[in-house]
Structure formats: C-alpha cells, structure tokens
Design a protein around this motif. Structure first.
Motif, PDB file in Angstrom:
ATOM      1  N   TYR A 177      68.257  79.047 -21.555  1.00  0.00           N
ATOM      2  CA  TYR A 177      68.828  79.372 -22.828  1.00  0.00           C
ATOM      3  C   TYR A 177      68.028  79.074 -24.085  1.00  0.00           C
ATOM      4  O   TYR A 177      67.126  78.100 -23.974  1.00  0.00           O
ATOM      5  CB  TYR A 177      69.889  78.369 -23.080  1.00  0.00           C
ATOM      6  CG  TYR A 177      71.333  78.772 -22.192  1.00  0.00           C
ATOM      7  CD1 TYR A 177      71.853  79.824 -22.496  1.00  0.00           C
ATOM      8  CD2 TYR A 177      71.357  77.945 -20.999  1.00  0.00           C
ATOM      9  CE1 TYR A 177      72.889  79.942 -21.581  1.00  0.00           C
ATOM     10  CE2 TYR A 177      72.599  78.132 -20.209  1.00  0.00           C
ATOM     11  CZ  TYR A 177      73.396  79.276 -20.326  1.00  0.00           C
ATOM     12  OH  TYR A 177      74.196  79.712 -19.423  1.00  0.00           O
ATOM     13  N   SER A 230      67.916  75.960 -26.310  1.00  0.00           N
ATOM     14  CA  SER A 230      67.573  74.649 -25.705  1.00  0.00           C
ATOM     15  C   SER A 230      66.158  74.496 -24.966  1.00  0.00           C
ATOM     16  O   SER A 230      65.807  73.593 -24.216  1.00  0.00           O
ATOM     17  CB  SER A 230      68.834  74.528 -24.544  1.00  0.00           C
ATOM     18  OG  SER A 230      70.212  74.464 -24.900  1.00  0.00           O
ATOM     19  N   SER A 231      65.354  75.389 -25.220  1.00  0.00           N
ATOM     20  CA  SER A 231      63.988  75.678 -24.655  1.00  0.00           C
ATOM     21  C   SER A 231      62.901  75.579 -25.695  1.00  0.00           C
ATOM     22  O   SER A 231      63.272  75.832 -26.951  1.00  0.00           O
ATOM     23  CB  SER A 231      63.891  77.071 -24.000  1.00  0.00           C
ATOM     24  OG  SER A 231      64.816  77.301 -23.054  1.00  0.00           O
ATOM     25  N   HIS A 234      70.719  84.256 -23.940  1.00  0.00           N
ATOM     26  CA  HIS A 234      70.323  83.690 -22.590  1.00  0.00           C
ATOM     27  C   HIS A 234      69.281  84.853 -22.058  1.00  0.00           C
ATOM     28  O   HIS A 234      69.238  85.880 -22.420  1.00  0.00           O
ATOM     29  CB  HIS A 234      71.189  83.543 -21.677  1.00  0.00           C
ATOM     30  CG  HIS A 234      72.207  84.563 -21.035  1.00  0.00           C
ATOM     31  ND1 HIS A 234      73.272  84.789 -21.727  1.00  0.00           N
ATOM     32  CD2 HIS A 234      72.101  85.515 -19.959  1.00  0.00           C
ATOM     33  CE1 HIS A 234      73.946  85.878 -21.128  1.00  0.00           C
ATOM     34  NE2 HIS A 234      73.061  86.196 -20.119  1.00  0.00           N
ATOM     35  N   ARG A 292      64.863  74.188  -9.469  1.00  0.00           N
ATOM     36  CA  ARG A 292      65.563  73.434 -10.337  1.00  0.00           C
ATOM     37  C   ARG A 292      64.594  72.280 -11.245  1.00  0.00           C
ATOM     38  O   ARG A 292      64.425  72.232 -12.475  1.00  0.00           O
ATOM     39  CB  ARG A 292      66.757  72.623 -10.071  1.00  0.00           C
ATOM     40  CG  ARG A 292      67.750  72.500 -11.525  1.00  0.00           C
ATOM     41  CD  ARG A 292      68.893  71.431 -10.864  1.00  0.00           C
ATOM     42  NE  ARG A 292      69.528  72.087  -9.719  1.00  0.00           N
ATOM     43  CZ  ARG A 292      70.512  73.076  -9.546  1.00  0.00           C
ATOM     44  NH1 ARG A 292      70.904  73.783 -10.999  1.00  0.00           N
ATOM     45  NH2 ARG A 292      71.064  73.591  -8.615  1.00  0.00           N
ATOM     46  N   LYS A 343      62.958  72.358 -14.820  1.00  0.00           N
ATOM     47  CA  LYS A 343      63.523  71.254 -15.953  1.00  0.00           C
ATOM     48  C   LYS A 343      62.251  70.361 -16.757  1.00  0.00           C
ATOM     49  O   LYS A 343      62.317  70.341 -17.618  1.00  0.00           O
ATOM     50  CB  LYS A 343      64.451  70.416 -15.175  1.00  0.00           C
ATOM     51  CG  LYS A 343      65.831  70.967 -15.185  1.00  0.00           C
ATOM     52  CD  LYS A 343      66.877  69.874 -14.599  1.00  0.00           C
ATOM     53  CE  LYS A 343      68.583  70.396 -14.629  1.00  0.00           C
ATOM     54  NZ  LYS A 343      69.071  69.372 -14.015  1.00  0.00           N
ATOM     55  N   VAL A 363      65.830  69.582 -19.390  1.00  0.00           N
ATOM     56  CA  VAL A 363      66.980  69.265 -18.793  1.00  0.00           C
ATOM     57  C   VAL A 363      68.111  70.525 -19.154  1.00  0.00           C
ATOM     58  O   VAL A 363      68.963  70.833 -18.342  1.00  0.00           O
ATOM     59  CB  VAL A 363      67.598  68.038 -18.804  1.00  0.00           C
ATOM     60  CG1 VAL A 363      66.408  67.038 -17.856  1.00  0.00           C
ATOM     61  CG2 VAL A 363      67.798  67.711 -19.909  1.00  0.00           C
ATOM     62  N   LYS A 364      68.198  70.917 -20.377  1.00  0.00           N
ATOM     63  CA  LYS A 364      69.373  71.578 -20.718  1.00  0.00           C
ATOM     64  C   LYS A 364      69.234  73.206 -20.673  1.00  0.00           C
ATOM     65  O   LYS A 364      69.934  73.991 -21.188  1.00  0.00           O
ATOM     66  CB  LYS A 364      69.926  71.063 -22.149  1.00  0.00           C
ATOM     67  CG  LYS A 364      70.567  69.856 -22.309  1.00  0.00           C
ATOM     68  CD  LYS A 364      70.820  69.339 -23.329  1.00  0.00           C
ATOM     69  CE  LYS A 364      71.632  68.141 -23.835  1.00  0.00           C
ATOM     70  NZ  LYS A 364      71.942  67.696 -25.151  1.00  0.00           N
ATOM     71  N   ALA A 365      67.692  73.588 -20.642  1.00  0.00           N
ATOM     72  CA  ALA A 365      67.117  74.799 -20.780  1.00  0.00           C
ATOM     73  C   ALA A 365      67.819  75.670 -19.478  1.00  0.00           C
ATOM     74  O   ALA A 365      67.687  76.972 -19.745  1.00  0.00           O
ATOM     75  CB  ALA A 365      65.930  74.896 -20.748  1.00  0.00           C
ATOM     76  N   SER A 401      70.149  77.169 -15.978  1.00  0.00           N
ATOM     77  CA  SER A 401      71.073  76.786 -15.106  1.00  0.00           C
ATOM     78  C   SER A 401      71.297  78.010 -14.296  1.00  0.00           C
ATOM     79  O   SER A 401      70.432  78.836 -14.268  1.00  0.00           O
ATOM     80  CB  SER A 401      72.527  76.886 -16.226  1.00  0.00           C
ATOM     81  OG  SER A 401      72.708  78.095 -16.789  1.00  0.00           O
TER      82      SER A 401
END
Length: 222
Positions: free
Chosen positions: A16, A19-20, A57, A74, A78, A83-85, A87
C-alpha cells in the motif's frame, strides 16, 4: 492451503503506497531479487457499501533466489517497507497468470470485467524478465516442435543456424515469442530436427541467408 513451513521461489503480495516510504522502489531494489510491480491499482471496484474503489495498492510478483517460506518473505518486505506496507503474501503456482493479473489481463480478471491497467506502467526491479519464468507444458512443447518442423519444411532450412536466423526476422508472425523455448525444444528433440534438416539438404535446398545490415551505416554485419 499454504502452511507456514512450505517453501517456494515464486510469491505475490500487495503493498500500500500510503503506508510505504516514498522511495519504496529503491527499498525493494536493495533486496536484490527480481520483482515485477503492477501499475497502482486505484480503480478496483469496492465491495464495501458507500465506497466506490478499494484502497490504492500495488500487486508484486516476487522471485526468490532459493526456496523460502512465506514468513521469511513477509519479514524481508516488512524490514524494507515497514510493518503496515505489505499484506496478502501467497505462494504462486503460475507465474504467467500472476504477471497478467498485474494489469488485470488474466483470464479470471477479464471474466470478472475488472479495470485493465496499462502494461507500460509495470515496474521491473532487479532485471525481472517474465520469459525466464514461464514454463511450457508438454502439450505446448509438442505444438511448438510441430510448428518449427513445419517452418523448416516450408522454408527449406538446412541447419539450426538458418532456423534461428529465420525466427529472428519472422518468429513473431509465426507465433514464436520466446527463443529460450525454441532452444529447449530443439535440444530435447535433436534427432527429429536433424532428420528434417538432412532431408532438405539432400534434396538440394540451399537457404539464402540474408546478411544483417547496420541501419545507420549500411555496413554488413554478418
């Protein structure tokens, strides 16, 4: 179902942009593995009431150097992006299908009438080349072999160099896109190809090899 200890080389995941870090491409490059990143998906229809589009995204196709677990990928992503970027990390069965999904040109995406994105906007990281990862099944190999033998017969080709020269100039119009596949099929069926080449040679055919010419200088290159 993917288990935490399953290992593979091919993965896909979503990142995303909101979040990156701004230099997310540079961060991914530093990981040193080939990746293909989709155009930003900002026109995907949302299933949530009152929301027209899903959150923007990118889809990423990730090629590990050696078989690794989903969890190791993963953690690597991260550390690179936060950590939120990231999924939806999954093991990929068909590299070709996921590559087409980057722009919603896979069969499933077309069937669902998803918005098609421009393939020119795909970002290639660390020398990603889709041709390296598409593997022909046995039926496709047989079809390619028969196509090449037909070309040899019709064009009166007498050796493999002449065949490769011909495909360099006329491969696309005959449906031949990947020369690596051609080399693999010829190597695996060398005896059959030799029979065709020898037959043409014995019938007195001589392939008129057109020299390669530098378009700027006019110099004959070969």
């Amino acid at each position: 179902m993917t288990r935490h200890y399953d290992k593979a080389r091919y993965f896909s995941f979503i990142i995303y942009p909101e979040s990156s870090p701004e230099n997310w491409q540079e961060c991914l490059e530093k990981l040193g593995v080939p990746m293909a990143v989709s155009p930003v998906h900002d026109k995907d229809k949302s299933d949530v009431e009152g929301q027209e589009f899903k959150k923007a995204h990118y889809h990423v196709l990730y090629i590990a150097k050696n078989p690794v677990t989903v969890e190791s990928v993963r953690n690597k992503i991260k550390r690179a992006l936060g950590v939120k970027a990231v999924s939806h990390i999954e093991i990929v069965d068909s590299v070709e299908n996921v590559f087409k999904y980057l722009t919603h040109e896979s069969k499933d995406a077309i069937r669902k009438k998803k918005h098609v994105y421009d393939s020119k906007d795909i970002v290639y990281i660390n020398d990603f080349d889709i041709d390296r990862y598409i593997v022909l099944d046995e039926t496709q190999k047989r079809e390619l072999k028969n196509l090449l033998l037909t070309i040899i017969r019709k064009e009166h080709l007498v050796n493999v160099v002449h065949l490769l020269d011909y495909l360099e100039g006329h491969g696309a119009e005959n449906g031949v896109q990947n020369m690596s596949d051609v080399n693999d099929v010829i190597t695996a069926n060398a005896g059959g190809f030799r029979l065709y080449f020898d037959a043409n040679y014995q019938m007195g055919y001589r392939y008129d090899r057109v020299p390669k010419i530098d378009p700027e200088t006019g110099e004959i290159l070969s």
